[in-house]
Write an enzyme that holds these catalytic residues in place. Structure first.
Site, PDB file in Angstrom:
ATOM      1  N   ALA A 161       0.822  -1.213   0.000  1.00  0.00           N
ATOM      2  CA  ALA A 161       0.000   0.000   0.000  1.00  0.00           C
ATOM      3  C   ALA A 161       0.854   1.260   0.000  1.00  0.00           C
ATOM      4  O   ALA A 161       0.589   2.202  -0.757  1.00  0.00           O
ATOM      5  CB  ALA A 161      -0.936  -0.001   1.214  1.00  0.00           C
ATOM      6  N   GLU A 162       1.887   1.293   0.830  1.00  0.00           N
ATOM      7  CA  GLU A 162       2.725   2.491   0.891  1.00  0.00           C
ATOM      8  C   GLU A 162       3.514   2.680  -0.397  1.00  0.00           C
ATOM      9  O   GLU A 162       3.688   3.797  -0.873  1.00  0.00           O
ATOM     10  CB  GLU A 162       3.674   2.456   2.089  1.00  0.00           C
ATOM     11  CG  GLU A 162       4.511   3.705   2.157  1.00  0.00           C
ATOM     12  CD  GLU A 162       4.864   4.148   3.563  1.00  0.00           C
ATOM     13  OE1 GLU A 162       5.585   5.156   3.658  1.00  0.00           O
ATOM     14  OE2 GLU A 162       4.424   3.526   4.535  1.00  0.00           O
ATOM     15  N   THR A 163       3.977   1.591  -0.986  1.00  0.00           N
ATOM     16  CA  THR A 163       4.689   1.682  -2.254  1.00  0.00           C
ATOM     17  C   THR A 163       3.795   2.298  -3.322  1.00  0.00           C
ATOM     18  O   THR A 163       4.183   3.248  -4.010  1.00  0.00           O
ATOM     19  CB  THR A 163       5.180   0.288  -2.691  1.00  0.00           C
ATOM     20  OG1 THR A 163       6.075  -0.223  -1.697  1.00  0.00           O
ATOM     21  CG2 THR A 163       5.876   0.347  -4.045  1.00  0.00           C
TER      22      THR A 163
END
Length: 162
Positions: free
Chosen positions: A84-86
């Site tokens: 998700a952060e990527t």
């Protein structure tokens, strides 16, 4: 425990040519100049993340379950957040544009179901694309299209050097 990628050289060694890394990660050629100096990052490579679509409004990538499991044999909750952060940070970086960069300032996730094998697909959809903040919702699904988790990430957009 399986390691999806072990980078060459020592941990602090600078890498100069990221072309092969970007291609292996599925980054389209038109994005290579933008990511050429830094690549996609060692964690992205280690987790086996492969980009399918790249844009500020929508970004899609896959990640294998194998090698990213917790001790119970299912995909680790932290792996959901890495994906998700990527996706959210790369999408925010594209929105930020040249001479600017994105800094993650908040991320949260709800896990709906576990997965023990196959591939996870993450789809980031922009909820807000502003001058100083972006927010993306990232939905992770399994090979059958079932929702595994829902994350939300907010990034602060800054001028490079600040």
């Amino acid at each position: 425990m399986m390691d999806n990628f072990t980078p060459p050289g020592s941990p602090g060694e600078a890498r100069k040519d990221h072309g092969a890394e970007l291609t292996a990660a599925g980054v389209p050629p038109e994005m290579h100049e933008w990511l050429g100096e830094h690549g996609v990052g060692r964690l992205t490579l280690k987790m086996g993340i492969r980009f399918l679509e790249m844009g500020a409004d929508r970004m899609v990538a896959t990640m294998p379950v194998e090698g990213n499991e917790q001790v119970a044999g299912i995909l680790h909750g932290g792996a959901h957040l890495v994906l998700a952060e990527t996706l959210g940070s790369f999408a925010a970086g594209i929105h930020a544009g040249p001479g600017r960069h994105a800094l993650g300032i908040e991320i949260s996730a709800t896990h709906h179901r576990g997965v023990a094998s196959g591939t996870v697909t993450g789809t980031a959809t922009a909820l807000h694309l502003g001058r100083t903040l972006t927010t993306h919702e990232v939905v992770m699904t399994d090979d059958d299209g079932r929702r595994l988790s829902t994350a939300r990430i907010t990034n602060l957009l800054r001028d490079s050097g600040t």
